[in-house]
Design an enzyme around this catalytic site. Structure first.
Site, PDB file in Angstrom:
ATOM      1  N   PHE A 259       0.877  -1.173   0.000  1.00  0.00           N
ATOM      2  CA  PHE A 259       0.000   0.000   0.000  1.00  0.00           C
ATOM      3  C   PHE A 259       0.909   1.216   0.000  1.00  0.00           C
ATOM      4  O   PHE A 259       1.696   1.419   0.924  1.00  0.00           O
ATOM      5  CB  PHE A 259      -0.912   0.053   1.232  1.00  0.00           C
ATOM      6  CG  PHE A 259      -1.663   1.366   1.333  1.00  0.00           C
ATOM      7  CD1 PHE A 259      -2.967   1.458   0.860  1.00  0.00           C
ATOM      8  CD2 PHE A 259      -1.065   2.503   1.851  1.00  0.00           C
ATOM      9  CE1 PHE A 259      -3.656   2.676   0.918  1.00  0.00           C
ATOM     10  CE2 PHE A 259      -1.747   3.724   1.901  1.00  0.00           C
ATOM     11  CZ  PHE A 259      -3.042   3.793   1.441  1.00  0.00           C
ATOM     12  N   GLU A 260       0.795   2.024  -1.019  1.00  0.00           N
ATOM     13  CA  GLU A 260       1.493   3.303  -1.049  1.00  0.00           C
ATOM     14  C   GLU A 260       0.787   4.216  -2.031  1.00  0.00           C
ATOM     15  O   GLU A 260       0.210   3.769  -3.024  1.00  0.00           O
ATOM     16  CB  GLU A 260       2.974   3.148  -1.419  1.00  0.00           C
ATOM     17  CG  GLU A 260       3.233   2.504  -2.758  1.00  0.00           C
ATOM     18  CD  GLU A 260       4.717   2.247  -3.029  1.00  0.00           C
ATOM     19  OE1 GLU A 260       5.551   2.520  -2.145  1.00  0.00           O
ATOM     20  OE2 GLU A 260       5.035   1.767  -4.138  1.00  0.00           O
ATOM     21  N   ILE A 261       0.791   5.500  -1.719  1.00  0.00           N
ATOM     22  CA  ILE A 261       0.226   6.521  -2.592  1.00  0.00           C
ATOM     23  C   ILE A 261       1.324   7.554  -2.802  1.00  0.00           C
ATOM     24  O   ILE A 261       1.843   8.102  -1.819  1.00  0.00           O
ATOM     25  CB  ILE A 261      -1.031   7.157  -1.973  1.00  0.00           C
ATOM     26  CG1 ILE A 261      -2.116   6.091  -1.760  1.00  0.00           C
ATOM     27  CG2 ILE A 261      -1.553   8.292  -2.840  1.00  0.00           C
ATOM     28  CD1 ILE A 261      -3.308   6.577  -0.975  1.00  0.00           C
TER      29      ILE A 261
END
Length: 366
Positions: A259-261
């Site tokens: 999960f990364e933005i």
């Protein structure tokens, strides 16, 4: 873990001190209306996953989670990437579950396969060392290819050049919390570069030379290091001194990158690009098992202002075996503050990020 649980015990809502954008307007009568897919002015962003046809059921599970907790309001597009052609069944099925457009990108062999500069004998010796210590995926060439691709090549794909922002998602993950504001515009409007939910320690044997190679690069390019970098988090030797020693000065703390933005222009910029060239030359993606999580984390930790790295406390997330479970009325399906089975508590590095790199205002933001 006591400090971790203390932080998570605080009940939270949305970010308090940030600009938030919602997909709601008020008509002349003061009534609320949600903009349609064609009306809403989205950021230049995509939801992104590296996935294969056999993972269809699991990726649909995740898409349904993201849609029900967030994207049904915003209709951001999805980009599916693979080193194999997608079947028509895959394409049609994911499109049925996504409210945004779907794009499909095939990775060219020249950036997926092992590069020609890798010494076969050195690679064999490195892999055997990892196998002798029980390191997972050590002898899977496809795993090494994936780590290298996710570290320095996904944002160079032709189909991703049109996007600035991406949200990486994975098959068979859960999203526990409803988020009402536009997450991509949160990043854009509040001048953020990178967002995460979970921080962990890595196996130091997989990254023994990553930090020395990085320090050598820094000696030659000191001007590229951000003056407000996350030095303490990257080099802490108090919490797990043996880990830091084995990794030659790197704490192995990293953002769990499934999960990364983030802003892909950061990767495309001079500092990260030149550093990636140095990592490629060193060959550690194959001589060891450098993962994209520690690579992204060191890159962001050194070359970005740490104030532009955001911990999304309000996004409830699960990717086996780790949780980010906030104490929030917007969340359900998980226990607030739960991290994982107690046997892996020592892998949690989020407390160090909070203590070393977050300001009091940032900690009080929710």
């Amino acid at each position: 873990m006591d400090f971790y649980k203390e932080v998570y015990s605080k009940k939270i809502g949305e970010p308090k001190f940030s600009k938030l954008t919602y997909n709601v307007i008020h008509d002349s009568n003061g009534l609320k209306r949600v903009l349609t897919k064609d009306e809403y002015p989205r950021a230049n962003a995509t939801l992104l996953t590296l996935v294969r046809n056999k993972e269809l059921k699991d990726i649909v599970h995740t898409i349904r989670q993201i849609e029900s907790t967030w994207n049904y309001n915003y209709h951001y597009p999805y980009t599916f990437i693979s080193d194999q052609e997608f079947t028509e069944e895959f394409k049609q099925t994911v499109q049925r579950h996504a409210t945004g457009d779907c794009f499909f990108e095939i990775i060219p062999p020249e950036i997926w396969n092992k590069p020609s500069n890798i010494d076969p004998e050195k690679e064999k010796q490195g892999i055997q060392k990892l196998l002798d210590h029980g390191v997972q995926y050590a002898d899977m060439v496809s795993y090494h290819n994936m780590c290298r691709f996710n570290s320095g090549y996904f944002y160079r794909l032709e189909g991703l050049k049109k996007f600035k922002w991406y949200w990486r998602f994975e098959p068979a993950t859960d999203y526990y919390c409803n988020v009402d504001y536009d997450i991509f515009k949160f990043m854009e409007d509040n001048d953020k570069t990178y967002g995460f939910t979970i921080s962990l320690y890595d196996d130091p044997l997989t990254v023994e030379t990553l930090w020395p190679v990085t320090l050598e690069f820094i000696k030659k390019n000191p001007h590229l290091v951000n003056k407000n970098a996350a030095f303490k988090w990257l080099t802490d030797s108090v919490q797990n001194p043996d880990v830091t020693k084995t990794a030659n000065g790197y704490s192995t703390c990293h953002f769990w990158s499934n999960f990364e933005i983030a802003n892909m222009d950061f990767y495309r910029d001079e500092a990260y690009s030149k550093w990636m060239d140095a990592l490629e030359e060193a060959g550690g993606f194959y001589y060891e098992r450098w993962g994209d999580a520690p690579v992204h984390s060191i890159g962001v930790g050194l070359f970005a202002d740490k104030s532009k790295i955001h911990w999304f406390r309000d996004i409830g997330y699960f990717h086996s075996p780790y949780h980010n479970c906030p104490n929030s009325d917007k969340c359900s399906g998980c226990v607030a503050g739960d991290f994982a089975a107690h046997v892996v508590d020592s892998q949690n590095c989020l407390s160090n990020w909070i203590k070393y790199e977050m300001t009091f205002k940032e900690l009080q933001q929710y």
